[in-house]
Design an enzyme around this catalytic site. Structure first.
Site, mmCIF file in Angstrom:
data_model
loop_
_atom_site.group_PDB
_atom_site.id
_atom_site.type_symbol
_atom_site.label_atom_id
_atom_site.label_comp_id
_atom_site.label_asym_id
_atom_site.label_seq_id
_atom_site.Cartn_x
_atom_site.Cartn_y
_atom_site.Cartn_z
ATOM 1 N N ASN A 101 -6.497 4.950 -8.139
ATOM 2 C CA ASN A 101 -5.301 4.309 -8.682
ATOM 3 C C ASN A 101 -5.666 3.657 -10.011
ATOM 4 O OD1 ASN A 101 -2.989 2.908 -9.198
ATOM 5 N ND2 ASN A 101 -3.139 1.520 -7.448
ATOM 6 N N LYS A 156 -3.668 2.315 -11.980
ATOM 7 C CA LYS A 156 -2.768 1.185 -12.245
ATOM 8 C C LYS A 156 -2.225 1.280 -13.686
ATOM 9 C CE LYS A 156 -5.086 -1.365 -8.667
ATOM 10 N NZ LYS A 156 -5.472 -2.639 -8.082
ATOM 11 N N GLU A 211 -4.670 -1.813 2.681
ATOM 12 C CA GLU A 211 -5.291 -2.534 1.561
ATOM 13 C C GLU A 211 -5.077 -4.032 1.723
ATOM 14 O OE1 GLU A 211 -5.732 -0.013 -2.108
ATOM 15 O OE2 GLU A 211 -3.617 -0.513 -2.097
ATOM 16 N N GLY A 217 -9.115 -5.899 -6.174
ATOM 17 C CA GLY A 217 -9.521 -6.347 -7.501
ATOM 18 C C GLY A 217 -10.337 -7.627 -7.496
ATOM 19 N N SER A 269 -11.507 -3.181 -3.485
ATOM 20 C CA SER A 269 -12.878 -3.290 -4.013
ATOM 21 C C SER A 269 -13.835 -2.264 -3.414
ATOM 22 C CB SER A 269 -13.420 -4.715 -3.819
ATOM 23 O OG SER A 269 -12.594 -5.653 -4.502
ATOM 24 N N HIS A 313 2.416 -0.194 -2.954
ATOM 25 C CA HIS A 313 1.239 -0.962 -3.386
ATOM 26 C C HIS A 313 1.600 -2.448 -3.448
ATOM 27 C CE1 HIS A 313 -2.127 -2.484 -5.610
ATOM 28 N NE2 HIS A 313 -2.771 -1.384 -5.279
ATOM 29 N N GLU A 373 0.867 -4.629 -5.424
ATOM 30 C CA GLU A 373 1.251 -5.091 -6.759
ATOM 31 C C GLU A 373 2.734 -4.814 -7.027
ATOM 32 O OE1 GLU A 373 -1.923 -3.231 -8.970
ATOM 33 O OE2 GLU A 373 -3.333 -4.562 -7.997
HETATM 34 P P1 PGA Z 1 -9.488 -2.252 -6.353
HETATM 35 O O1 PGA Z 1 -7.957 -1.830 -6.169
HETATM 36 O O2 PGA Z 1 -10.304 -1.085 -5.848
HETATM 37 O O3 PGA Z 1 -9.645 -2.504 -7.812
HETATM 38 O O4 PGA Z 1 -9.696 -3.456 -5.505
HETATM 39 C C1 PGA Z 1 -7.551 -1.134 -5.046
HETATM 40 C C2 PGA Z 1 -6.067 -0.891 -5.101
HETATM 41 O O5 PGA Z 1 -5.335 -1.780 -5.545
HETATM 42 O O6 PGA Z 1 -5.589 0.178 -4.713
#
Ligand code: PGA
Length: 258
Positions: A10, A12, A170, A176, A216, A94, A96
């Protein structure tokens, strides 16, 4: 038959410069897809620039979609357009986009996301559906975590199908942050989700549906997490922008080799 692993990258809202896209595409094309499905979620502006650049079977999965098709929907991405461009997957849900990171847009509810998923499936595409709990819920323990995830899954009860839907678990607190769920936490949660699906959808669906871990994930922690029986892949943010993405794919392919 075992579940074929699946890893998604992803991107983003990255990269800032289109000059960086070739390098990111190369990271995905460096993945050995013989033992693992791979998809990539480019930022909306970049989907059209890269969607036909993958040479190893990696699929493009946009990060969102609408549920009405084409027409007077300013700023939206229609599943119908994705189908015409030959795309097979779309990511929805997601955190976000669920308001967890202060995006200044309305929070997407699980009911809305189920409507989007139905539309995706009707149009013959497949869906990655992201779920997961914030830190205060995790701190209450696994029962609270499962209850939170069940709320997100309930509107999807009638549409969960191993052929067409992949779940991405997740935990919000690990996205992140560099704080990865431990293999024990990931396994316990994935197993609890699978048990709920077995009891509330069907044992067959539970057995077949793939549940990715996200938060992460990187080349270093992928082998340990891949060893968990109920972890079927990863949804990778930060590390999908780096060459190590191919190592994550290799780690889970190796761990799940029959
Ligand atoms: P990250 O993001 O691996 O940077 O923690 C994962 C995600 O949001 O899908």
């Amino acid at each position: 038959m075992g579940r074929r692993p699946i890893v998604g990258g992803n991107w983003k809202c990255n990269p800032a410069e289109i000059s960086k896209l070739d390098g990111l595409v190369a990271n995905i094309n460096a993945c050995d897809t013989s033992g693992c499905d791979v998809y990539v979620c480019p930022s909306p502006l970049h989907v059209g620039l890269v969607y036909n650049k993958f040479t190893n079977g990696a699929c493009v999965a946009p990060q969102n979609c609408n549920f009405k098709g084409c027409g007077a929907y300013t700023g939206e991405m229609a599943v119908d357009q994705m189908v015409d461009m030959g795309m097979k997957w779309c990511l929805i849900g997601h955190s976000e986009r669920r308001g967890e990171f202060g995006l200044p847009t309305p929070v997407e509810s699980s009911e809305l996301l189920a409507t989007k998923c139905k539309y995706i499936l009707e149009k013959g595409m497949k869906c990655i559906y992201a779920i997961g709990e914030p830190l205060p819920i995790r701190e209450q323990g696994i029962d609270a975590v499962l209850a939170y995830c069940v709320e997100q899954l309930t509107p999807f009860k009638d549409i969960l199908d191993p052929e067409t839907v992949v779940l991405a678990y997740e935990p919000v607190w690990s996205i992140g942050t560099g704080v990865t769920a431990t293999p024990e936490q990931a396994q316990e949660t994935h197993a609890a989700i699978r048990k709920w699906i077995s009891e509330n959808v069907s044992p067959k669906c539970a057995e077949g549906i793939r549940i990715q871990y996200g938060g992460s994930a990187n080349a270093k922690n992928a082998p340990e997490l891949s060893a968990c029986a109920d972890v079927d892949g990863f949804l990778v943010g930060g590390a999908s922008l780096k060459p190590e993405f191919a190592e994550i794919v290799a780690a889970i392919a190796q761990a799940k080799k029959a």
